[in-house]
Each structure stands twice: as structure tokens, then as C-alpha cells.
Design an enzyme around this catalytic site. Structure first.
Site, PDB file in Angstrom:
ATOM      1  N   LYS A   1     -18.612   9.807 -42.432  1.00 41.24           N
ATOM      2  CA  LYS A   1     -18.856   9.308 -41.077  1.00 41.24           C
ATOM      3  C   LYS A   1     -18.719   7.794 -41.046  1.00 41.24           C
ATOM      4  O   LYS A   1     -18.080   7.235 -40.168  1.00 41.24           O
ATOM      5  CB  LYS A   1     -20.264   9.684 -40.567  1.00 41.24           C
ATOM      6  CG  LYS A   1     -20.482  11.115 -40.182  1.00 41.24           C
ATOM      7  CD  LYS A   1     -19.843  11.534 -38.887  1.00 41.24           C
ATOM      8  CE  LYS A   1     -18.437  12.046 -39.047  1.00 41.24           C
ATOM      9  NZ  LYS A   1     -18.201  13.373 -39.545  1.00 41.24           N
TER      10      LYS A   1
ATOM     11  N   CYS B   1      -0.604  15.941 -31.204  1.00 39.29           N
ATOM     12  CA  CYS B   1      -0.499  15.268 -29.918  1.00 39.29           C
ATOM     13  C   CYS B   1      -1.131  16.162 -28.857  1.00 39.29           C
ATOM     14  O   CYS B   1      -1.475  17.310 -29.126  1.00 39.29           O
ATOM     15  CB  CYS B   1       0.959  15.043 -29.578  1.00 39.29           C
ATOM     16  SG  CYS B   1       1.842  14.211 -30.904  1.00 39.29           S
TER      17      CYS B   1
ATOM     18  N   GLU C   1     -15.006   6.612 -41.546  1.00 37.10           N
ATOM     19  CA  GLU C   1     -14.134   6.964 -40.421  1.00 37.10           C
ATOM     20  C   GLU C   1     -14.247   5.991 -39.260  1.00 37.10           C
ATOM     21  O   GLU C   1     -13.248   5.636 -38.659  1.00 37.10           O
ATOM     22  CB  GLU C   1     -14.539   8.331 -39.857  1.00 37.10           C
ATOM     23  CG  GLU C   1     -13.975   9.518 -40.550  1.00 37.10           C
ATOM     24  CD  GLU C   1     -14.254  10.781 -39.775  1.00 37.10           C
ATOM     25  OE1 GLU C   1     -15.441  11.119 -39.607  1.00 37.10           O
ATOM     26  OE2 GLU C   1     -13.302  11.430 -39.330  1.00 37.10           O
TER      27      GLU C   1
ATOM     28  N   TRP D   1       0.286  11.190 -31.424  1.00 35.27           N
ATOM     29  CA  TRP D   1      -0.121  10.787 -32.774  1.00 35.27           C
ATOM     30  C   TRP D   1       1.159  10.852 -33.591  1.00 35.27           C
ATOM     31  O   TRP D   1       1.705  11.930 -33.833  1.00 35.27           O
ATOM     32  CB  TRP D   1      -1.171  11.736 -33.333  1.00 35.27           C
ATOM     33  CG  TRP D   1      -1.780  11.292 -34.619  1.00 35.27           C
ATOM     34  CD1 TRP D   1      -2.868  10.488 -34.779  1.00 35.27           C
ATOM     35  CD2 TRP D   1      -1.369  11.651 -35.946  1.00 35.27           C
ATOM     36  NE1 TRP D   1      -3.148  10.301 -36.119  1.00 35.27           N
ATOM     37  CE2 TRP D   1      -2.244  11.010 -36.854  1.00 35.27           C
ATOM     38  CE3 TRP D   1      -0.344  12.446 -36.470  1.00 35.27           C
ATOM     39  CZ2 TRP D   1      -2.132  11.142 -38.239  1.00 35.27           C
ATOM     40  CZ3 TRP D   1      -0.231  12.571 -37.841  1.00 35.27           C
ATOM     41  CH2 TRP D   1      -1.124  11.924 -38.714  1.00 35.27           C
TER      42      TRP D   1
ATOM     43  N   ARG E   1      -6.684  13.922 -29.509  1.00 33.85           N
ATOM     44  CA  ARG E   1      -5.665  14.521 -30.370  1.00 33.85           C
ATOM     45  C   ARG E   1      -4.670  13.499 -30.893  1.00 33.85           C
ATOM     46  O   ARG E   1      -3.878  13.791 -31.788  1.00 33.85           O
ATOM     47  CB  ARG E   1      -4.898  15.605 -29.601  1.00 33.85           C
ATOM     48  CG  ARG E   1      -5.754  16.712 -29.080  1.00 33.85           C
ATOM     49  CD  ARG E   1      -4.938  17.701 -28.300  1.00 33.85           C
ATOM     50  NE  ARG E   1      -4.086  18.489 -29.162  1.00 33.85           N
ATOM     51  CZ  ARG E   1      -4.444  19.625 -29.734  1.00 33.85           C
ATOM     52  NH1 ARG E   1      -5.636  20.118 -29.519  1.00 33.85           N
ATOM     53  NH2 ARG E   1      -3.616  20.276 -30.507  1.00 33.85           N
TER      54      ARG E   1
ATOM     55  N   ASN F   1       4.162  18.944 -28.987  1.00 36.82           N
ATOM     56  CA  ASN F   1       3.150  18.777 -30.031  1.00 36.82           C
ATOM     57  C   ASN F   1       3.569  19.669 -31.187  1.00 36.82           C
ATOM     58  O   ASN F   1       3.750  20.865 -31.003  1.00 36.82           O
ATOM     59  CB  ASN F   1       1.781  19.211 -29.488  1.00 36.82           C
ATOM     60  CG  ASN F   1       0.750  19.339 -30.593  1.00 36.82           C
ATOM     61  OD1 ASN F   1       0.806  18.611 -31.593  1.00 36.82           O
ATOM     62  ND2 ASN F   1      -0.183  20.254 -30.428  1.00 36.82           N
TER      63      ASN F   1
ATOM     64  N   LYS G   1      -8.203  14.111 -33.934  1.00 34.01           N
ATOM     65  CA  LYS G   1      -9.236  15.128 -34.113  1.00 34.01           C
ATOM     66  C   LYS G   1      -8.661  16.431 -34.652  1.00 34.01           C
ATOM     67  O   LYS G   1      -9.280  17.108 -35.455  1.00 34.01           O
ATOM     68  CB  LYS G   1      -9.954  15.383 -32.794  1.00 34.01           C
ATOM     69  CG  LYS G   1     -11.168  16.246 -33.009  1.00 34.01           C
ATOM     70  CD  LYS G   1     -12.225  15.996 -31.991  1.00 34.01           C
ATOM     71  CE  LYS G   1     -13.481  16.757 -32.327  1.00 34.01           C
ATOM     72  NZ  LYS G   1     -14.229  16.131 -33.419  1.00 34.01           N
TER      73      LYS G   1
ATOM     74  N   HIS H   1     -23.041   8.339 -64.625  1.00 28.30           N
ATOM     75  CA  HIS H   1     -21.757   8.573 -65.292  1.00 28.30           C
ATOM     76  C   HIS H   1     -20.658   7.655 -64.759  1.00 28.30           C
ATOM     77  O   HIS H   1     -19.481   7.906 -65.017  1.00 28.30           O
ATOM     78  CB  HIS H   1     -21.334  10.036 -65.130  1.00 28.30           C
ATOM     79  CG  HIS H   1     -22.299  10.997 -65.754  1.00 28.30           C
ATOM     80  ND1 HIS H   1     -22.507  11.081 -67.112  1.00 28.30           N
ATOM     81  CD2 HIS H   1     -23.155  11.890 -65.200  1.00 28.30           C
ATOM     82  CE1 HIS H   1     -23.429  11.994 -67.370  1.00 28.30           C
ATOM     83  NE2 HIS H   1     -23.844  12.497 -66.220  1.00 28.30           N
TER      84      HIS H   1
HETATM   85  O1  M6R Z   1     -10.944  20.957 -36.958  1.00 36.51           O
HETATM   86  P1  M6R Z   1     -11.381  20.945 -38.376  1.00 36.51           P
HETATM   87  O2  M6R Z   1     -12.834  21.165 -38.538  1.00 36.51           O
HETATM   88  O3  M6R Z   1     -10.592  21.908 -39.235  1.00 36.51           O
HETATM   89  O4  M6R Z   1     -11.057  19.493 -38.888  1.00 36.51           O
HETATM   90  C1  M6R Z   1     -11.182  19.145 -40.230  1.00 36.51           C
HETATM   91  C2  M6R Z   1     -11.139  17.643 -40.390  1.00 36.51           C
HETATM   92  O5  M6R Z   1      -9.926  17.136 -39.949  1.00 36.51           O
HETATM   93  C3  M6R Z   1     -12.277  16.974 -39.624  1.00 36.51           C
HETATM   94  O6  M6R Z   1     -13.521  17.470 -40.013  1.00 36.51           O
HETATM   95  C4  M6R Z   1     -12.249  15.454 -39.867  1.00 36.51           C
HETATM   96  O7  M6R Z   1     -12.585  15.177 -41.186  1.00 36.51           O
HETATM   97  C5  M6R Z   1     -13.195  14.771 -38.884  1.00 36.51           C
HETATM   98  N1  M6R Z   1     -12.564  13.595 -38.397  1.00 36.51           N
HETATM   99  C6  M6R Z   1     -14.487  14.416 -39.494  1.00 36.51           C
HETATM  100  O8  M6R Z   1     -15.303  13.658 -38.689  1.00 36.51           O
END
Ligand code: M6R
Length: 610
Positions: free
Chosen positions: A487, A2, A490, A74, A27, A98, A605, A506
Site C-alpha cells: 500500500k 483501458c 503504490e 493505459w 483502468r 481495450n 486497477k 537473515h
Molecule cells: O483485480 P485483482 O485483485 O486480480 O488485482 C490484482 C492486483 O493487480 C491488485 O491487487 C494490485 O496489486 C492493487 N493495485 C493493489 O492495491
């Protein structure tokens, strides 16, 4: 996951809190709320849904007052709802939080036995009741009540607290979740990260675990859980408020894709010695001694950072000739991962706060390995707990789908590979220069790719209906295929799979028919012939192929339904280029579907839960 923010000053708190939350919304964004001291006492507004709902509610029901706290959520404990939204209130106390209170069940039972009636399912409400109880039991100050209460709490938290007992004070505390304090002009702020405070100050204090900060208009004092005063040094951050704005782009993600040339240039700036074909170790958190004693490299990361690490493995193996392993942060704790004292463990994380990656770092440190963090957020948890840090300089990344931080991570890993290679006599100066020169050319090559964005958009328009998409690549094009698939899923919510092209036969080949778009990363590199054969196999089964190919490749042009051209480039830096059309493709497909690209459903994020 959060976002929390607090303001004490002379201006109206509500718009400042909402602006801070807007910058933290990445967040978490399932509900939001504020608590502000005003003439009637503590005014609280909480709303279900994104921040704009809170903003509208505050327009209809304005809260005056110059001291307050805010939260964007969140959900962890309790579904997204108005009741579960923060701030949580008990008596005259309001709390935003948080993190996760691990012993919340035991504490809830204890408080219920005391007669407390809970109004939410959250772990956070417990903290509000504990503080209220401490105040009623005679704690002389809010900071004291917070300290007593935190003594009962186990788990991770960053909290900000206001109370009717001390309407000119905010008490904030950190243990395991990030919290930053900043001093403006006659005002003090706190927040989950730098972005929330940037429009007021660039001088920030990053709280340590166990710190409690008492904020008033006059300033801030820091103490620990034992009540002893502690000194904390302020740092000047080099991000500007403008960097965290959309700047004319429809979405942050699109802006951040376009910022990649600058993110790369900034990440290499001052760190290369082109003539010597080398990288300055001090600039990247490494020493000659570490490089020489390292016997293995272990990369740990999650999500997009994991994909960057997979590319890094190719580079470290090729340039430094070191055995290199890559593991998902979340899997380290599920296996008996063996780390040795002469391992170099590289923890790659944009946020520097990812719980799973932190767990992997702890395991590596416990085994005596050397840990190097690659992170974008200054002073975040992972760099703090590591032996060295290489900060990428991508600037604030707001879009939940990571783009420019991925590119900057690649740059960091390539620099590490060169540094290790040079120290270990695995890489001669001329090849080092060739690699680094290629790196310096990447920004202009990416600009060239971005110039084709309209064409990518037209391809996206034709792919937007697809419910499944397969991404293929070999060698370092394989992690790029994985990243292209991530990408797309998501932000467009289409099912997408990334596969090593050699693995297609395979299993995944069974999926291929005329309806399945297959995106293949096939530049002219050492994997070209083999991948070309895979493309023919897809075509032989009526699959439609979208190919990333090197400009002028007529053979592929004939086979492909759509072709996304790549500039001629060195093999060393191809991953920096091939990812760009895939990011654009995902972006335009999602935007065409009308999705909230920057805040895709269910995601956050910064993932600070297990
Ligand atoms: O902050 P971080 O790089 O450790 O985060 C890792 C993942 O949570 C982050 O890369 C996530 O997969 C993104 N949403 C990808 O776009």
C-alpha cells in the site's frame, strides 16, 4: 487495462461519455478521447493526460451529437501521447479498444503494403483500417465490416466502433476483455464495466467472448463472429450509482477504507449458520462433494489479492487441515506448476479480469482441478471460467490501491476455510461458531479502529519524509506486513519492504539505523513473544519502531516511537483489523505528499496484460 464506453440515444453524448470515462478512469489514465457523430461528420477530440484535460478540451471545443464512443488509456503499444490516444480513425471509422492485438505487426505490414499510412504506434489503429477497408470493399453494414475485420485479428479485445456510414449505430465486440451492454430509457450504452453504465441502468448484459452487439436507440441485437444471431440474458446488478461516488471523502481510497465494516458485513450476509458453526456451501460456490474429495488447496492471485491468499493459507491449514499452497498468478506460467484433479484451486481477484490469474486458472483447469473464483465484479472473466464463484460484496472499488476488496477477500477465505473444515471433520461446531462470531464482530472493531484515524494521520505526518520503510510480522501478520508495504509503495512512492519478522536476522537487519522506520504488526497472539524479541533487536540498533499492538500493552508502548492500538479481538480475525491502520498510514503519507492517491503513477486497477 483501458476503459471504453459508448452511448447512442437522444441526449448529448459528450457529457455522458466523459461521465462514463470518469468511472472507468481507474483502468488507465494516461490519455483519453471521444468520437461523436455531429453535423459535420465524426468529431474526434483526444488529449494527453488525465480525463480532466479531455473535459477541458471539450468545454473549449464542444462536440454536439447523440452517438459516440470514448476511451481512457493505459499505454501498451506506443507511449502516452495524443497521437496514440483513442479513438483511432480510418476513413469514416473510429474505434476504441481495450486489450492487445497480438498479430498487429503482420497486419500492419499488410495494410502498409495496401497503401495505408499509420498515424499512431498502437495496435488499435489496425482495427480501424481493417474496418474501413471492409466497408470500402463493399460490406453492406458496419456490423458486417466489424465481423470481417475481427476475423483477421488475434488477441484480446473489447471494442466499440462508430462510422459515418451508419451514424445512428455503435458496434461493440468482445473477445477476452470485458464488455457490458445496458439499456436505458430510449438509449443504449456499452462500457468496460458496470460502473460506466450505472447512472443510466442497472439491467446489464455481460457479453461473452466472440459476441458482437449492434446498438441503436431502438435496442440491441447480438450475433457471433460467424454472423449467427445469439440470445443474451440481461442481469440486474445490485450496485447503485451512489456507491461509485466519493460521498464527501477527499479520495475514493479513504472512502473505501471507511467502507470496510459494511463490505465485511455484506460479504457474510445470509451465508453463515452461527448456531451450527457453519457456512452455507451453495452461497460460497462449494459443495460437500468438492470439500470431501479435495486433497490440496492451491490459491492463485496477484498483488493485494495474493496477500489475502497468503492469509487464507493460514486459515485453511488451521481450520480445514488441508495442505495449502499459494502462488502468484504470473509465476504459474513460468513454472511447471503441478495441479492434480483432486486439487481445489481458489483464484482470488477483485476485478476478476487479471491476465496472470486467468492464466493460472487455465492451467489448473487443463489439469482437471476444480476452480473456485473469489471475485468482486459480477460475471467477470475469472468467475465465468471457474467451476464455482464466491462473490465478495464490497461494492465498486474505484481507488487503484485495493482496500475494502482485500478485507472482503479475507472474509471469503475465512468462510471457505470454515466450510472445508466442517465438511472434513477438521473443525467442530463450537470452534466454527467461535470463528464465525468473531467474524461478525469484526465490523464494529474496525469502526473502532477508524475512530483513531486522526492519530494515524499524525503518525503519518512524522513518517512522510521516509524514503524507506520496513514492515514486519509473523504468522498471518506477515502477509499483513507485505500488504502494508505494498500500500505504501503504490501510493506514496516510498520504498517499502514487507518481511517475515523471523527473517529479519537473515539479512534486512543490516538496513536498520536511526533513520529507518520499522512498522511491526505485533498483536497479542501466538507470535507475540517472538515478534516482541525482534522489536527489541530493532531498538538495540537505534531503529524507530511503529508498532501495532493490542490495547493496554505497556511493554510495547515503552519500546515504540509510535503505537497504533488494536482492539482486543479473536486471533481468527486479527488480519481484518491489523490491515486497517496500515491502509490509513499509507493513505495519509501519500495524501500529505500531495499524490494522486486514487490514480497512482504507472498503475491501473485492472491489469489485463502479462
Ligand atoms: O483485480 P485483482 O485483485 O486480480 O488485482 C490484482 C492486483 O493487480 C491488485 O491487487 C494490485 O496489486 C492493487 N493495485 C493493489 O492495491
Amino acid at each position: 487495462m483501458c476503459g471504453i464506453v459508448g452511448y447512442v440515444g437522444k441526449q448529448l453524448a459528450a457529457p455522458i461519455l466523459v461521465d462514463g470515462l470518469r468511472r472507468l478512469e481507474y483502468r488507465g489514465y494516461d490519455s483519453a478521447g471521444v468520437a461523436i457523430h455531429n453535423a459535420e461528420g465524426l468529431g474526434v477530440v483526444r488529449t494527453l493526460g488525465k480525463l480532466r484535460v479531455l473535459h477541458e478540451a471539450l468545454s473549449e471545443q464542444p462536440l454536439s451529437g447523440t452517438v459516440g464512443i470514448g476511451h481512457t488509456r493505459w499505454a501498451t503499444h506506443g507511449r502516452p501521447s495524443e497521437e496514440n490516444a483513442h479513438p483511432h480513425v480510418a476513413g469514416g471509422v473510429a474505434v476504441v479498444h481495450n486489450g492487445i492485438i497480438e498479430n498487429h505487426i503482420a497486419l500492419r505490414r499488410e495494410l502498409e503494403a495496401d497503401g495505408v499510412v499509420f498515424s499512431s504506434d498502437t495496435d488499435t489503429e489496425i482495427v480501424a483500417h481493417l474496418i474501413d477497408r471492409a466497408l470500402r470493399a463493399g460490406a453492406s453494414k458496419l456490423v458486417e465490416a466489424v465481423r470481417i475485420s475481427l476475423g483477421r485479428v488475434q488477441g484480446a479485445y473489447a471494442i466499440a466502433v462508430v462510422s459515418e456510414h451508419e451514424p445512428a449505430t455503435i458496434v461493440a465486440a468482445r473477445h477476452g476483455s470485458p464488455l457490458v451492454v445496458g439499456a436505458g430509457d430510449g438509449e443504449m450504452l456499452c462500457g468496460s464495466d458496470i460502473a460506466a453504465l450505472l447512472s443510466h441502468t442497472r439491467d446489464m448484459v455481460f457479453l461473452e467472448d466472440g459476441d458482437i452487439a449492434e446498438l441503436t436507440c431502438a435496442g440491441v441485437s447480438y450475433s457471433n463472429l460467424a454472423g449467427e444471431p445469439v440470445e443474451r440474458e440481461s442481469k440486474r446488478v445490485d450496485w447503485s450509482p451512489v456507491m461509485a461516488e466519493r460521498g464527501g471523502y477527499k479520495h475514493f481510497m479513504l472512502k473505501e477504507i471507511h467502507e470496510q465494516p459494511e463490505a465485511i458485513a455484506a460479504t457474510v450476509r445470509g451465508r453463515l449458520d452461527l448456531d451450527a458453526g457453519d457456512v452455507h456451501g451453495g452461497e460460497i460456490g462449494l459443495t460437500e462433494e468438492i470439500a470431501k474429495r479435495t486433497r490440496r488447496v492451491y490459491l492463485v492471485a496477484c498483488g493485494t489479492s495474493y496477500h489475502a491468499s497468503l492469509v487464507g493459507r493460514y486459515w485453511i491449514e488451521s481450520l480445514a487441515k488441508l495442505p495449502t499452497f499459494v502462488e502468484l498468478g504470473s509465476e504459474v506460467s513460468c513454472r511447471d506448476c503441478v495441479f492434480f484433479e483432486d486439487d481445489l484451486v481458489i483464484a482470488v481477484s477483485q476485478s476478476g479480469e487479471t491476465f496472470d490469474t486467468i492464466g493460472a486458472v487455465k492451467a489448473a483447469k487443463a489439469a482437471g482441478a476444480t476452480v473456485l473464483a473469489v471475485a468482486n465484479v459480477l460475471d467477470s472473466a475469472i468467475p465465468r471460467m471457474s467451476h464455482g464463484a464466491l462473490y465478495t460484496r464490497a461494492g465498486p472499488e474505484i481507488g487503484v490501491a485495493s482496500t475494502k476488496c482485500f478485507s472482503a477477500q479475507l472474509v471469503a477465505l475465512l468462510m471457505i476455510a470454515v466450510y472445508l473444515g466442517r465438511r472434513r471433520d477438521a473443525l467442530d461446531a463450537a470452534t466454527g461458531t467461535e470463528v464465525l462470531q468473531a467474524l461478525c464482530e469484526a465490523p464494529s472493531q474496525i469502526n473502532e479502529l477508524l475512530g483513531d484515524a486522526d492519530y494515524v494521520r499524525s503518525v503519518a505526518a512524522q513518517m512522510a519524509h521516509a524514503t524507506d520503510v520496513l514492515f514486519l510480522g509473523r504468522g498471518y501478520n506477515y502477509p499483513i506486513a507485505l500488504e502494508g508495504a505494498l500500500k505504501l509503495k503504490e501510493i506514496s512512492y516510498a520504498h517499502a519492504e514487507g518481511y517475515a519478522a523471523g527473517e529479519m536476522k537473515h539479512g534486512p537487519i543490516a538496513l536498520i539505523d536511526e533513520d529507518l522506520p520499522v512498522v511491526v504488526v505485533c498483536p497479542k497472539d501466538r507470535t507475540y513473544e517472538k515478534t516482541f524479541a525482534n522489536i527489541q533487536e530493532v531498538r538495540a540498533r537505534e531503529g524507530q519502531v511503529i508498532v501495532l499492538a493490542t490495547k493496554g500493552d505497556e511493554a510495547l508502548h515503552e519500546l515504540a516511537a509510535h503505537i497504533l492500538w488494536l482492539p482486543e479481538a479473536s486471533e481468527w480475525t486479527l488480519p481484518l483489523l491489523t490491515v486497517v491502520p496500515l491502509q490509513l498510514l499509507a493513505y495519509y503519507i501519500a495524501a500529505r505528499k500531495g499524490h494522486d492517491v486514487d490514480q497512482p503513477r504507472n498503475l491501473a486497477k485492472t491489469v489485463t496484460v502479462e
